[in-house]
Motif scaffolding. Structure first.
Motif, mmCIF file in Angstrom:
data_model
loop_
_atom_site.group_PDB
_atom_site.id
_atom_site.type_symbol
_atom_site.label_atom_id
_atom_site.label_comp_id
_atom_site.label_asym_id
_atom_site.label_seq_id
_atom_site.Cartn_x
_atom_site.Cartn_y
_atom_site.Cartn_z
ATOM 1 N N TYR A 1 8.799 35.829 30.426
ATOM 2 C CA TYR A 1 7.837 34.732 30.346
ATOM 3 C C TYR A 1 8.565 33.387 30.338
ATOM 4 C CZ TYR A 1 4.060 31.782 28.608
ATOM 5 O OH TYR A 1 3.127 30.787 28.465
ATOM 6 N N LEU A 2 9.709 33.333 29.662
ATOM 7 C CA LEU A 2 10.509 32.106 29.641
ATOM 8 C C LEU A 2 10.961 31.722 31.047
ATOM 9 C CD1 LEU A 2 12.134 29.926 28.029
ATOM 10 C CD2 LEU A 2 14.014 31.560 27.986
ATOM 11 N N LYS A 3 11.390 32.710 31.839
ATOM 12 C CA LYS A 3 11.840 32.421 33.200
ATOM 13 C C LYS A 3 10.713 31.842 34.048
ATOM 14 C CE LYS A 3 15.422 36.000 33.163
ATOM 15 N NZ LYS A 3 15.881 37.273 33.756
ATOM 16 N N THR A 4 9.496 32.373 33.855
ATOM 17 C CA THR A 4 8.349 31.849 34.608
ATOM 18 C C THR A 4 8.075 30.387 34.240
ATOM 19 O OG1 THR A 4 7.385 34.068 34.613
ATOM 20 C CG2 THR A 4 5.927 32.236 35.158
ATOM 21 N N VAL A 5 8.147 30.090 32.933
ATOM 22 C CA VAL A 5 7.913 28.712 32.477
ATOM 23 C C VAL A 5 9.022 27.786 32.961
ATOM 24 C CG1 VAL A 5 7.711 27.257 30.436
ATOM 25 C CG2 VAL A 5 6.585 29.472 30.481
ATOM 26 N N VAL A 6 10.278 28.272 32.937
ATOM 27 C CA VAL A 6 11.406 27.461 33.400
ATOM 28 C C VAL A 6 11.244 27.108 34.873
ATOM 29 C CG1 VAL A 6 13.876 27.522 33.902
ATOM 30 C CG2 VAL A 6 13.056 28.230 31.664
ATOM 31 N N GLN A 7 10.803 28.065 35.679
ATOM 32 C CA GLN A 7 10.580 27.795 37.101
ATOM 33 C C GLN A 7 9.513 26.712 37.282
ATOM 34 O OE1 GLN A 7 12.134 28.844 39.783
ATOM 35 N NE2 GLN A 7 10.753 27.734 41.155
ATOM 36 N N THR A 8 8.446 26.799 36.476
ATOM 37 C CA THR A 8 7.386 25.788 36.556
ATOM 38 C C THR A 8 7.893 24.415 36.126
ATOM 39 O OG1 THR A 8 5.764 27.507 36.057
ATOM 40 C CG2 THR A 8 5.057 25.228 35.801
ATOM 41 N N LEU A 9 8.689 24.389 35.059
ATOM 42 C CA LEU A 9 9.208 23.109 34.562
ATOM 43 C C LEU A 9 10.187 22.468 35.543
ATOM 44 C CD1 LEU A 9 9.789 23.939 30.778
ATOM 45 C CD2 LEU A 9 7.933 22.624 31.800
ATOM 46 N N LEU A 10 11.001 23.286 36.216
ATOM 47 C CA LEU A 10 11.922 22.736 37.211
ATOM 48 C C LEU A 10 11.162 22.154 38.401
ATOM 49 C CD1 LEU A 10 14.785 25.398 37.188
ATOM 50 C CD2 LEU A 10 14.856 23.084 36.267
ATOM 51 N N LEU B 1 9.852 18.879 37.239
ATOM 52 C CA LEU B 1 10.930 17.884 37.214
ATOM 53 C C LEU B 1 11.226 17.360 38.614
ATOM 54 C CD1 LEU B 1 13.012 16.486 35.374
ATOM 55 C CD2 LEU B 1 14.577 18.379 35.839
ATOM 56 N N HIS B 2 11.167 18.237 39.606
ATOM 57 C CA HIS B 2 11.382 17.808 40.996
ATOM 58 C C HIS B 2 10.269 16.850 41.442
ATOM 59 C CE1 HIS B 2 12.764 18.095 45.148
ATOM 60 N NE2 HIS B 2 11.510 18.314 45.498
ATOM 61 N N ILE B 3 9.030 17.171 41.094
ATOM 62 C CA ILE B 3 7.907 16.289 41.448
ATOM 63 C C ILE B 3 8.031 14.955 40.721
ATOM 64 C CG2 ILE B 3 5.399 16.048 41.312
ATOM 65 C CD1 ILE B 3 5.199 19.077 41.651
ATOM 66 N N LYS C 1 2.690 5.185 34.422
ATOM 67 C CA LYS C 1 2.444 6.609 34.698
ATOM 68 C C LYS C 1 3.686 7.325 35.211
ATOM 69 C CE LYS C 1 -0.614 9.685 37.309
ATOM 70 N NZ LYS C 1 -1.746 9.765 38.273
ATOM 71 N N TYR C 2 4.460 6.665 36.073
ATOM 72 C CA TYR C 2 5.538 7.373 36.777
ATOM 73 C C TYR C 2 6.942 6.974 36.322
ATOM 74 C CZ TYR C 2 1.884 8.824 40.022
ATOM 75 O OH TYR C 2 0.759 9.373 40.572
ATOM 76 N N LEU C 3 7.117 5.812 35.694
ATOM 77 C CA LEU C 3 8.457 5.368 35.321
ATOM 78 C C LEU C 3 8.767 5.643 33.850
ATOM 79 C CD1 LEU C 3 9.016 2.037 37.274
ATOM 80 C CD2 LEU C 3 9.576 4.376 37.900
ATOM 81 N N VAL C 4 8.299 6.774 33.348
ATOM 82 C CA VAL C 4 8.679 7.178 31.990
ATOM 83 C C VAL C 4 10.124 7.653 32.018
ATOM 84 C CG1 VAL C 4 6.347 7.754 31.279
ATOM 85 C CG2 VAL C 4 7.735 9.475 32.432
ATOM 86 N N PRO C 5 10.895 7.461 30.938
ATOM 87 C CA PRO C 5 12.312 7.862 30.937
ATOM 88 C C PRO C 5 12.485 9.364 31.154
ATOM 89 C CG PRO C 5 11.833 6.391 29.108
ATOM 90 C CD PRO C 5 10.514 6.756 29.704
ATOM 91 N N PRO C 6 13.616 9.790 31.705
ATOM 92 C CA PRO C 6 13.847 11.220 31.957
ATOM 93 C C PRO C 6 13.875 12.059 30.682
ATOM 94 C CG PRO C 6 15.425 9.861 33.157
ATOM 95 C CD PRO C 6 14.698 8.958 32.232
ATOM 96 N N GLU C 7 14.182 11.454 29.510
ATOM 97 C CA GLU C 7 14.226 12.222 28.263
ATOM 98 C C GLU C 7 12.882 12.825 27.901
ATOM 99 O OE1 GLU C 7 15.700 9.403 28.739
ATOM 100 O OE2 GLU C 7 17.817 9.842 28.362
#
Length: 666
Positions: free
Chosen positions: A342-351, A354-356, A520-526
């Motif tokens: 389940y963690l791997k599925t969530v990690v794929q979604t989060l990556l 992050l790309h978007i 909306k879009y220029l929030v810091p990467p942290e």
């Protein structure tokens, strides 16, 4: 990244290289006509000279000159020589360098090249421009004898020759006397040799006239060529390497600030900036075990599925992922902390998220830069790298500079605002994300409304003229100071309560929309989960590698060799001398115990005592003060190394003493 940098360098230098090649190509081309400018210059013994202003970014000059040399050899002439000041301290060395490079290989006949190369090395003492002239005539006769018909045609209409291009890489470092003598000698052979000089200038073209008197500079036919400025070069590099989603690796605000400071305060070198960027990438992949997920989006699925249980545990320990887990409900928290699949599925979604995020971040950042880069005093910076660093470190809309920038934008004229909107539409159209596509449509609607503002209703015009006439009439009446003050206050209140025009309303709508995009879009990467996988944050490590302190590093190495050598036998307590340390370390530790002047004999005896104790020699021999030749030589070598490093120097006060140049240690 390396390939992209090389393509970028070729593209940036393409225009100036084309102009240089055109200048060199036509400098010795003779056209059969009554009015021939080059023939006139030839009669005046002028040497065609290209003054190539490269800028103060000296580390980049080598790459530019090398690219020019290779391009000339490929497209125009094989006779190209690059000279450096450190190799040419006399005219004789200049001529030797030219002859050695040219006779070493002309590309026409290998046997002839070998013959001339051997002849040159045998008569190195007799090298001169006459030898070069004989060599060039021989090469020219051989090439023309192979195509006599071509020779007859060219002699009648358009004769082309292969020029000899001599590039002075660092003109400012050449001795003026050497340069003057070479130019005078070369001008006497310009009718027999198609010489072309290229001066690589770092400061200003006026340098030529400072180094050469008028009698020498009059022998040159100089044309100026200006290369791209180093700041523009860096802006292009950042746009292609940093502000892009093509490469998943990113720099944090502090790391980018370190590289930016090195560029601004040290060398102005875009080449060194790229090297620092590459070093950051190597440090990231070396220090971050999960950096294997810093890859293209189409490769993440396969890599995520291959993660081991230990890798999953490392992901769970990431601060950004821990914050993401805290925001989930209890059931998902249990799954994320216990179920690897389940963690791997969530990690794929989060990556993917992050790309978007990066897909939307950079176009909006460029739009904000378009709006603020032309404002007075540049509240958010003139270069996009300054704005990017600010956005990486905090919420940009919370800064005072952001508020002052939008206050200035509220006073912008219509024509300027329309141009900025058109530029923003072009930037946002480069993004393929749906949300930015809707933003493009909104900006296009704003642009259409601005174009319709020309049709002003007659009622608004008449009302404005009537108010203006009424105000002027009230001011023209004769009145006292009190009445005048009252009238001015009424006019001020009338202006304050005046209904804003359609342009002002539309301008406010545009700025509010841009503010929403920024928030909306220029929030810091942290704020993004798993940002540690792609962002390199170790600014201290990068600063330690690039901003080295040589003296501190030397003293640490000499006083504590274990710090670098990692040998357990070299460990020692503070202030003690390890007898198994390298000779120079022992010498350094002993010299710290001395005053301003050091007695060499006493120093040698102390060194011998320490070394013999380490080797287990007989203490009686130590007390006798006998020093064998090998130990004496080791001492002399260590003292010479310490002198080379700048810790001691010979002194005339006492012949058997040396003077200490430093005080204290680490």
């Amino acid at each position: 990244m390396k390939e992209e940098t090389e393509r970028l360098q070729e593209h940036l230098n393409e225009k100036i290289f084309d102009n240089l090649i055109s200048f060199i190509k036509t400098s010795h081309t003779q056209v059969n006509s009554e009015v021939n400018d080059w023939s006139y210059r030839m009669r005046c013994s002028e040497i065609p000279t290209a003054a190539l202003v490269l800028g103060v970014n000296v580390p980049d000059h080598e790459m530019t000159v090398q690219g020019l040399s290779e391009l000339l050899k490929q497209s125009l002439t094989p006779h190209v020589v690059c000279l450096q000041s450190k190799e040419c301290t006399t005219v004789k060395q200049v001529l030797q360098k030219i002859l050695m490079n040219l006779t070493g290989g002309s590309g026409n006949d290998e046997e002839e090249d070998v013959h001339y190369s051997v002849e040159f090395h045998q008569s190195k003492m007799n090298c001169s421009m006459a030898s070069l002239c004989r060599w060039y005539n021989t090469i020219t006769k051989k090439s023309t004898s192979k195509s006599p018909s071509k020779k007859r045609k060219s002699s009648l209409q358009h004769e082309e020759v292969l020029p000899i291009v001599i590039i002075f890489k660092d003109l400012e470092s050449f001795l003026p006397k050497v340069l003057q003598d070479f130019i005078i000698i070369a001008s006497n052979y310009i009718q027999h040799l198609p010489l072309v000089l290229v001066f690589g200038i770092a400061t200003s073209p006026i340098t030529i006239h400072r180094m050469l008197p008028q009698s020498v500079s009059s022998l040159l036919c100089i044309e100026l060529f200006q290369s791209l400025s180093c700041t523009d070069h860096l802006a292009t590099v950042i746009d292609k390497l940093v502000l892009t989603t093509e490469f998943p690796f990113k720099l944090s605000g502090k790391v980018l600030q370190v590289l930016n400071n090195i560029f601004l305060y040290h060398d102005f070198s875009a080449k060194n900036f790229v090297k620092g960027f590459q070093l950051s990438l190597l440090e990231h992949f070396y220090s971050q075990p999960l950096s294997l997920l810093c890859c293209a989006l189409n490769e993440t699925n396969a890599r995520v599925q291959n993660l081991t249980h230990d890798d999953c545990e490392l992901i769970r320990q990431l601060p950004s992922f821990m914050g993401y887990v805290d925001d989930q409900d209890s059931e998902k928290q249990v799954e994320l902390l216990t179920n690897d699949q389940y963690l791997k599925t969530v990690v794929q979604t989060l990556l993917t998220t992050l790309h978007i995020y990066h897909k939307n971040y950079f176009p909006v950042l460029k739009c904000l830069h378009i709006f603020t880069s032309s404002l007075p005093k540049y509240p958010l910076g003139k270069q996009i790298r300054e704005l990017y660093i600010t956005c990486l470190e905090s919420n940009i809309w919370e800064n005072e500079e952001y508020s002052s920038a939008f206050q200035l934008l509220r006073m912008m004229a219509r024509d300027e605002l329309v141009c900025l909107l058109q530029e923003c539409i072009e930037v946002l159209q480069s993004s393929e994300h749906t949300s930015l596509t809707l933003s493009v449509q909104t900006l296009e609607d704003f642009l259409a409304k601005f174009q319709k503002l020309d049709e002003v209703p007659k009622e608004d015009v008449e009302e404005g003229q009537e108010c203006k006439a009424r105000s002027q009439k009230s001011l023209q009446k004769k009145t006292d100071l009190y009445q005048l003050q009252k009238t001015l206050m009424e006019m001020k209140e009338l202006k304050r309560s005046k209904k804003p025009s359609k342009f002002e309303v539309l301008r406010m709508d545009v700025l509010e929309f841009m503010d929403k995009l920024v928030r909306k879009y220029l929030v810091p990467p942290e704020t993004q989960p798993l940002h540690e996988l792609v962002y390199f944050k170790a600014a201290s490590a990068l600063r330690r590698h690039l901003n080295a302190a040589p003296r501190a590093g030397l003293q640490i190495a000499l006083s504590n060799p274990y710090y670098y050598l990692k040998n357990e036998a070299l460990k020692s307590e503070g202030g003690t001398i390890t007898n198994v340390a390298p000779d120079i370390c022992i010498i350094y530790k002993l010299h710290l115990e001395c005053g301003r002047l050091i007695n060499l004999y006493d120093w040698l005896q102390a060194f011998a005592t320490v070394v013999r104790a380490a080797e287990g020699k007989d203490r009686d021999k130590i007390n006798n003060g006998q020093v064998d030749g090998v130990l004496h030589a080791r001492f002399i070598r260590a003292v010479s190394d310490l002198e080379f490093l700048g810790f001691i120097k010979p002194t005339k006060l006492k012949t058997d003493h040396v003077a200490r140049l430093t005080w204290g240690g680490f």
